[in-house]
Each structure stands twice: as C-alpha cells, then as structure tokens.
Motif scaffolding. Structure first.
Motif, PDB file in Angstrom:
ATOM      1  N   GLU A  61       0.792  -1.232   0.000  1.00 53.08           N
ATOM      2  CA  GLU A  61       0.000   0.000   0.000  1.00 53.08           C
ATOM      3  C   GLU A  61       0.824   1.283   0.000  1.00 53.08           C
ATOM      4  O   GLU A  61       0.358   2.319  -0.487  1.00 53.08           O
ATOM      5  CB  GLU A  61      -0.940   0.007   1.207  1.00 53.08           C
ATOM      6  N   GLU A  62       2.038   1.252   0.555  1.00 51.08           N
ATOM      7  CA  GLU A  62       2.829   2.477   0.715  1.00 51.08           C
ATOM      8  C   GLU A  62       4.134   2.490  -0.081  1.00 51.08           C
ATOM      9  O   GLU A  62       4.450   3.479  -0.739  1.00 51.08           O
ATOM     10  CB  GLU A  62       3.140   2.724   2.197  1.00 51.08           C
ATOM     11  N   LEU A  63       4.896   1.406  -0.006  1.00 48.00           N
ATOM     12  CA  LEU A  63       6.204   1.384  -0.671  1.00 48.00           C
ATOM     13  C   LEU A  63       6.107   1.141  -2.174  1.00 48.00           C
ATOM     14  O   LEU A  63       6.667   1.900  -2.969  1.00 48.00           O
ATOM     15  CB  LEU A  63       7.099   0.317  -0.037  1.00 48.00           C
ATOM     16  N   THR A  64       5.416   0.086  -2.563  1.00 49.79           N
ATOM     17  CA  THR A  64       5.358  -0.275  -3.982  1.00 49.79           C
ATOM     18  C   THR A  64       4.744   0.819  -4.846  1.00 49.79           C
ATOM     19  O   THR A  64       5.294   1.119  -5.920  1.00 49.79           O
ATOM     20  CB  THR A  64       4.631  -1.617  -4.162  1.00 49.79           C
ATOM     21  N   PRO A  65       3.647   1.476  -4.428  1.00 47.13           N
ATOM     22  CA  PRO A  65       3.120   2.554  -5.277  1.00 47.13           C
ATOM     23  C   PRO A  65       4.119   3.715  -5.461  1.00 47.13           C
ATOM     24  O   PRO A  65       4.131   4.351  -6.511  1.00 47.13           O
ATOM     25  CB  PRO A  65       1.877   3.038  -4.524  1.00 47.13           C
ATOM     26  N   ARG A  66       4.952   3.979  -4.457  1.00 42.80           N
ATOM     27  CA  ARG A  66       5.912   5.079  -4.548  1.00 42.80           C
ATOM     28  C   ARG A  66       7.212   4.671  -5.239  1.00 42.80           C
ATOM     29  O   ARG A  66       7.912   5.508  -5.802  1.00 42.80           O
ATOM     30  CB  ARG A  66       6.202   5.615  -3.153  1.00 42.80           C
ATOM     31  N   PHE A  67       7.555   3.378  -5.163  1.00 44.31           N
ATOM     32  CA  PHE A  67       8.797   2.870  -5.749  1.00 44.31           C
ATOM     33  C   PHE A  67       8.497   1.586  -6.526  1.00 44.31           C
ATOM     34  O   PHE A  67       8.928   0.493  -6.135  1.00 44.31           O
ATOM     35  CB  PHE A  67       9.843   2.629  -4.644  1.00 44.31           C
ATOM     36  N   PRO A  68       7.766   1.708  -7.630  1.00 45.24           N
ATOM     37  CA  PRO A  68       7.319   0.518  -8.360  1.00 45.24           C
ATOM     38  C   PRO A  68       8.422  -0.221  -9.107  1.00 45.24           C
ATOM     39  O   PRO A  68       8.224  -1.367  -9.515  1.00 45.24           O
ATOM     40  CB  PRO A  68       6.281   1.087  -9.345  1.00 45.24           C
ATOM     41  N   ASP A  69       9.597   0.394  -9.274  1.00 45.58           N
ATOM     42  CA  ASP A  69      10.667  -0.251 -10.032  1.00 45.58           C
ATOM     43  C   ASP A  69      11.376  -1.354  -9.261  1.00 45.58           C
ATOM     44  O   ASP A  69      12.165  -2.093  -9.838  1.00 45.58           O
ATOM     45  CB  ASP A  69      11.687   0.786 -10.508  1.00 45.58           C
ATOM     46  N   GLY A  70      11.125  -1.469  -7.965  1.00 48.30           N
ATOM     47  CA  GLY A  70      11.701  -2.570  -7.210  1.00 48.30           C
ATOM     48  C   GLY A  70      12.362  -2.134  -5.924  1.00 48.30           C
ATOM     49  O   GLY A  70      12.683  -0.964  -5.726  1.00 48.30           O
ATOM     50  N   LEU A  71      12.526  -3.098  -5.049  1.00 46.16           N
ATOM     51  CA  LEU A  71      13.147  -2.881  -3.746  1.00 46.16           C
ATOM     52  C   LEU A  71      13.555  -4.225  -3.181  1.00 46.16           C
ATOM     53  O   LEU A  71      13.149  -5.266  -3.692  1.00 46.16           O
ATOM     54  CB  LEU A  71      12.186  -2.152  -2.799  1.00 46.16           C
ATOM     55  N   THR A  72      14.367  -4.196  -2.148  1.00 42.76           N
ATOM     56  CA  THR A  72      14.799  -5.401  -1.457  1.00 42.76           C
ATOM     57  C   THR A  72      14.444  -5.265   0.013  1.00 42.76           C
ATOM     58  O   THR A  72      14.652  -4.204   0.609  1.00 42.76           O
ATOM     59  CB  THR A  72      16.328  -5.608  -1.606  1.00 42.76           C
ATOM     60  N   VAL A  94      14.592  -4.115   6.951  1.00 40.86           N
ATOM     61  CA  VAL A  94      15.413  -3.141   6.243  1.00 40.86           C
ATOM     62  C   VAL A  94      14.979  -3.185   4.783  1.00 40.86           C
ATOM     63  O   VAL A  94      14.939  -4.253   4.170  1.00 40.86           O
ATOM     64  CB  VAL A  94      16.918  -3.462   6.354  1.00 40.86           C
ATOM     65  N   VAL A  95      14.633  -2.032   4.247  1.00 38.18           N
ATOM     66  CA  VAL A  95      14.252  -1.921   2.845  1.00 38.18           C
ATOM     67  C   VAL A  95      15.348  -1.149   2.129  1.00 38.18           C
ATOM     68  O   VAL A  95      15.743  -0.054   2.565  1.00 38.18           O
ATOM     69  CB  VAL A  95      12.889  -1.202   2.680  1.00 38.18           C
ATOM     70  N   ILE A  96      15.857  -1.730   1.050  1.00 40.27           N
ATOM     71  CA  ILE A  96      16.911  -1.096   0.253  1.00 40.27           C
ATOM     72  C   ILE A  96      16.310  -0.714  -1.096  1.00 40.27           C
ATOM     73  O   ILE A  96      15.704  -1.547  -1.775  1.00 40.27           O
ATOM     74  CB  ILE A  96      18.106  -2.041   0.056  1.00 40.27           C
ATOM     75  N   LEU A  97      16.499   0.543  -1.448  1.00 43.48           N
ATOM     76  CA  LEU A  97      15.994   1.075  -2.716  1.00 43.48           C
ATOM     77  C   LEU A  97      17.161   1.619  -3.530  1.00 43.48           C
ATOM     78  O   LEU A  97      18.039   2.300  -2.984  1.00 43.48           O
ATOM     79  CB  LEU A  97      15.017   2.223  -2.460  1.00 43.48           C
ATOM     80  N   ALA A  98      17.174   1.333  -4.822  1.00 42.65           N
ATOM     81  CA  ALA A  98      18.138   1.935  -5.738  1.00 42.65           C
ATOM     82  C   ALA A  98      17.428   3.086  -6.441  1.00 42.65           C
ATOM     83  O   ALA A  98      16.365   2.897  -7.032  1.00 42.65           O
ATOM     84  CB  ALA A  98      18.629   0.904  -6.748  1.00 42.65           C
ATOM     85  N   LEU A  99      17.999   4.277  -6.341  1.00 41.21           N
ATOM     86  CA  LEU A  99      17.387   5.487  -6.901  1.00 41.21           C
ATOM     87  C   LEU A  99      18.279   6.064  -7.986  1.00 41.21           C
ATOM     88  O   LEU A  99      19.396   6.502  -7.707  1.00 41.21           O
ATOM     89  CB  LEU A  99      17.181   6.524  -5.791  1.00 41.21           C
ATOM     90  N   PRO A 100      17.808   6.080  -9.231  1.00 41.54           N
ATOM     91  CA  PRO A 100      18.610   6.667 -10.308  1.00 41.54           C
ATOM     92  C   PRO A 100      18.819   8.160 -10.078  1.00 41.54           C
ATOM     93  O   PRO A 100      17.951   8.843  -9.528  1.00 41.54           O
ATOM     94  CB  PRO A 100      17.771   6.434 -11.561  1.00 41.54           C
ATOM     95  N   GLY A 101      19.954   8.671 -10.494  1.00 41.13           N
ATOM     96  CA  GLY A 101      20.243  10.102 -10.354  1.00 41.13           C
ATOM     97  C   GLY A 101      20.737  10.443  -8.959  1.00 41.13           C
ATOM     98  O   GLY A 101      20.562   9.687  -8.013  1.00 41.13           O
ATOM     99  N   ARG A 102      21.363  11.581  -8.842  1.00 40.15           N
ATOM    100  CA  ARG A 102      21.937  12.002  -7.560  1.00 40.15           C
ATOM    101  C   ARG A 102      20.933  12.704  -6.659  1.00 40.15           C
ATOM    102  O   ARG A 102      21.171  12.889  -5.478  1.00 40.15           O
ATOM    103  CB  ARG A 102      23.131  12.939  -7.799  1.00 40.15           C
TER     104      ARG A 102
END
Length: 136
Positions: A61-72, A94-102
C-alpha cells in the motif's frame, strides 16, 4: 601561525572525506545514482506488533506505489536508544531502494517514513542514503 592553520587543515580534511563519498565517474555500463536504506522497527510497546502480514500490506500500500521499479527487504535484529531511554532491541525490516540520479525521491521517502510511523505508532524510521554507481 600553527593555531591559525589548524582549523583550515581540519576543514580541508573534512571536505576531502566528503568528496570521496561520491564516485567521480561510474564504470562503463553504470550510471550515477543513490541507495536509500530504511530501517523499520516492528515492536509496538513491549511486543512485536507489526506482523509479517502487516508489513507485507504496508509494502503493497505504501512502498510499492511510490517505488514501483523494485526494492529489497531484509529481516534484521535492530537496536536503538530513544531520547534518554533504555536500549531497545527489536526485530526489524530493512528496505533497500536503488534510486537513479543524484537527487530526487526525497518526498516519496519521507511519505513512506511518515506513513509507517503513523500506522504502527513508531517514534522513528531511520534512513541512510549514499551515492553509488548503478547498473542493471
């Protein structure tokens, strides 16, 4: 003269340390990005109050809609001390997100943290971000 140079040298040392955090150039096949690590405690009061099913719903409900490209998501054993309180040990996620760009995504990260604190009566959700080179 030595005392006048000491603060300048200390400042230069700190700046050099910060500059080394961001890769100057990424290797072939990779591009500049960031990782964000979010640390979610699962205790509510003195008991585990956030079940695996509760956390899975939060992710849906919260993470996937905001970061649909994936997470660990990793299971962890956390420890922290609240303001002037005792050391608290609790199971964590612990949720790890890869975010493109600086830059970018800060508003979505803060929205996730606020949602978790409100939904599960948490005092804090720790976040760590760092510059990286990303390749998929």
């Amino acid at each position: 003269m030595r005392t006048a140079l000491a603060p300048l040298l200390a400042g230069a040392t700190l700046l050099c340390g910060c500059a080394s955090l961001a890769p100057a150039a990424c290797p072939a096949g990779q591009s500049p990005g960031r990782t964000a690590q979010l640390f979610f405690g699962r205790d509510i009061g003195d008991q585990v109050g956030v079940s695996d099913a509760d956390f899975a719903r939060f992710v849906d409900e919260e993470l996937t809609p905001r970061f649909p490209d994936g997470l660990t998501i990793l299971d962890a054993a956390g420890q922290w001390r609240s303001k002037a309180g005792p050391i608290i040990r609790e199971p964590s996620k612990v949720v790890i997100l890869a975010l493109p760009g600086r830059t970018g995504g800060e508003d979505r990260l803060e929205a996730v943290r606020a949602a978790y604190k409100a939904r599960f009566s948490q005092e804090a959700v720790m976040i760590v971000t760092q510059p990286v080179c990303l390749g998929f």
